[in-house]
Write an enzyme that holds these catalytic residues in place. Structure first.
Site, PDB file in Angstrom:
ATOM      1  N   ASP A  83       0.848  -1.195   0.000  1.00  0.00           N
ATOM      2  CA  ASP A  83       0.000   0.000   0.000  1.00  0.00           C
ATOM      3  C   ASP A  83       0.884   1.246   0.000  1.00  0.00           C
ATOM      4  O   ASP A  83       1.748   1.405   0.873  1.00  0.00           O
ATOM      5  CB  ASP A  83      -0.876  -0.049   1.273  1.00  0.00           C
ATOM      6  N   ASN A 256     -10.234   0.573  -0.376  1.00  0.00           N
ATOM      7  CA  ASN A 256      -9.233   0.483   0.706  1.00  0.00           C
ATOM      8  C   ASN A 256      -9.818   0.875   2.054  1.00  0.00           C
ATOM      9  O   ASN A 256     -10.400   1.963   2.202  1.00  0.00           O
ATOM     10  CB  ASN A 256      -8.075   1.435   0.401  1.00  0.00           C
ATOM     11  N   ASP A 258      -8.781   0.919   6.206  1.00  0.00           N
ATOM     12  CA  ASP A 258      -7.856   0.748   7.322  1.00  0.00           C
ATOM     13  C   ASP A 258      -8.440   1.368   8.596  1.00  0.00           C
ATOM     14  O   ASP A 258      -8.540   0.733   9.637  1.00  0.00           O
ATOM     15  CB  ASP A 258      -6.500   1.398   6.974  1.00  0.00           C
ATOM     16  N   ARG A 262      -8.921   0.015  12.566  1.00  0.00           N
ATOM     17  CA  ARG A 262      -8.259   0.631  13.727  1.00  0.00           C
ATOM     18  C   ARG A 262      -9.281   1.048  14.771  1.00  0.00           C
ATOM     19  O   ARG A 262      -9.077   0.870  15.973  1.00  0.00           O
ATOM     20  CB  ARG A 262      -7.485   1.874  13.281  1.00  0.00           C
TER      21      ARG A 262
HETATM   22  P1  13P Z   1      -9.036   4.815   5.351  1.00  0.00           P
HETATM   23  O1  13P Z   1      -8.154   5.682   6.214  1.00  0.00           O
HETATM   24  O2  13P Z   1     -10.269   5.505   4.959  1.00  0.00           O
HETATM   25  O3  13P Z   1      -9.308   3.503   5.996  1.00  0.00           O
HETATM   26  O4  13P Z   1      -8.225   4.527   3.989  1.00  0.00           O
HETATM   27  C1  13P Z   1      -7.241   3.526   3.954  1.00  0.00           C
HETATM   28  C2  13P Z   1      -6.455   3.559   2.694  1.00  0.00           C
HETATM   29  O5  13P Z   1      -6.783   4.203   1.725  1.00  0.00           O
HETATM   30  C3  13P Z   1      -5.233   2.743   2.669  1.00  0.00           C
HETATM   31  O6  13P Z   1      -4.506   2.926   1.492  1.00  0.00           O
HETATM   32  O1  G3H Z   2      -2.715   4.759   3.491  1.00  0.00           O
HETATM   33  C1  G3H Z   2      -3.006   4.750   4.655  1.00  0.00           C
HETATM   34  C2  G3H Z   2      -3.187   3.512   5.408  1.00  0.00           C
HETATM   35  O2  G3H Z   2      -4.161   3.717   6.391  1.00  0.00           O
HETATM   36  C3  G3H Z   2      -1.893   3.005   5.990  1.00  0.00           C
HETATM   37  O3  G3H Z   2      -1.523   3.816   7.063  1.00  0.00           O
HETATM   38  O4  G3H Z   2       0.911   4.215   6.643  1.00  0.00           O
HETATM   39  O5  G3H Z   2      -0.088   4.496   8.923  1.00  0.00           O
HETATM   40  O6  G3H Z   2       0.202   2.217   7.944  1.00  0.00           O
HETATM   41  P1  G3H Z   2      -0.037   3.686   7.672  1.00  0.00           P
HETATM   42 ZN    ZN Z   3      -4.531   4.845   0.667  1.00  0.00          ZN
END
Ligand code: 13P
Ligand code: G3H
Ligand code: ZN
Length: 314
Positions: A83, A256, A258, A262
């Site tokens: 990512d 996506n 994340d 969390r």
């Molecule tokens: P969110 O912060 O909305 O979960 O997006 C995650 C993301 O785009 C990771 O690449």
């Molecule tokens: O792109 C954002 C994702 O939530 C990943 O976040 O770089 O803190 O792991 P991070």
């Molecule tokens: Zn992202």
């Protein structure tokens, strides 16, 4: 044959009007929660690792955890994606580490530089059967009260550029800035997603898979628990699930998520600590967090429309 790249997944997602969930993993509990959900729902899956996740947990631990998940679910197609790879070297490392997909995010660079670096990653990845996601435009909210129209259009993906970008780089999917942003504070007032931009790009690139970053919805259940039990995120706001569903039926084939993971984990840990201040066994607070992730992801798979689609993506 469960560890796959995203080609077949995207082909089926595009054809049948759904999106694949791409969930970020940082540790065992998050991965297990996601895996339990996809295993029950029989959904195709993209697990993704950021550079931050690699720095936190190390690639060998994360890869080993993912390998177990893949081995235990031979009937589920699972892709693993880097990512937001920041340069060619990072992407090369993840390809060499056995990832089946890498994202090169050179979207902050000038258009020609973004093309050059993306092309270089494609040239390295494709002979190794690894697919490449690239990004056009910059993530950020569409807030008409804060920024003028010129600023808005500067940040969103440009449909005309998208065609040229895809043709010249050969990238397999394109993340398009369409009004979302990362994290829990995506909008100051009413959420706005530029569906028109998504549709314009789709019209110019028929059959081509697009990606939506920053797609967490900041679910009320977890936001309320966090705020109730000592947290402080009253103004958190995400992309409404109806908007995520709508995008998933369009050319968006990868969504996506994340922040929602969390928040689910954090909410449950806060709740356990508040209700049982004497608790110090990690299994007693990470366990409920993992369970919350499982339930949340199960729900998301229905929002995205990919529940039950594992076999057609094999
Ligand atoms: P969110 O912060 O909305 O979960 O997006 C995650 C993301 O785009 C990771 O690449
Ligand atoms: O792109 C954002 C994702 O939530 C990943 O976040 O770089 O803190 O792991 P991070
Ligand atoms: Zn992202």
């Amino acid at each position: 044959m469960a560890l796959v790249n995203t080609k077949k997944m995207f082909e089926m997602a595009y054809k049948n009007g759904y999106a694949i969930g791409a969930f970020n993993v940082n540790n065992m509990e998050i991965t297990q929660g996601i895996i339990s959900a996809i295993s029950q729902e029989k959904a195709p899956l993209i697990l993704q690792v950021s550079r931050g996740a690699r720095a936190y947990a190390s690639i060998s631990y994360l890869k080993s955890i993912i390998n177990v998940a893949v081995e235990e679910n031979p009937d589920i197609p699972i892709a693993i994606n880097l990512d937001h790879g920041d340069n060619f070297e990072t992407c090369r490392q993840f390809v060499d580490d056995g990832f089946t997909s890498v994202m090169i995010d050179a979207s902050s660079l000038a258009f020609e530089e973004n093309i050059d670096i993306t092309k270089k990653v494609v040239e390295y990845a494709h002979p190794r059967d690894v697919v490449v996601e690239a990004e056009l435009g910059q993530l950020g909210g569409i807030e008409e009260d804060v920024v003028g129209v010129d600023d808005v259009s500067r940040h969103l993906a440009d449909p005309a550029q998208a065609v040229e970008f895809v043709e010249r780089t050969g990238c397999d999917s394109l993340a398009v800035a369409c009004g979302t942003s990362h994290g829990a504070f995506k909008f100051k007032s009413e959420p706005k997603i530029a569906f028109d931009i998504i549709q314009k790009i789709a019209d110019k690139l028929p059959g081509y898979p697009l990606v939506m970053h920053g797609s967490s919805s900041v679910l009320k259940e977890f936001k309320d628990l966090i705020n109730k039990y000592g947290g402080d995120m009253p103004n958190a706001m995400g992309v409404p699930e109806e908007a995520v569903s709508k995008a998933s039926k369009m050319a968006i084939c990868k969504v996506n998520i994340d922040t929602d993971l969390r928040m689910a984990l954090t909410a449950k840990i806060r709740q356990v600590f508040a209700e049982k201040p004497g608790e110090f066994d990690p299994r007693k607070y990470l366990g409920p967090g993992r369970q919350a992730i499982e339930e949340m992801v199960s729900h998301k798979l229905h929002v995205l429309g990919c529940a039950g689609k594992a076999s057609e993506c094999m």
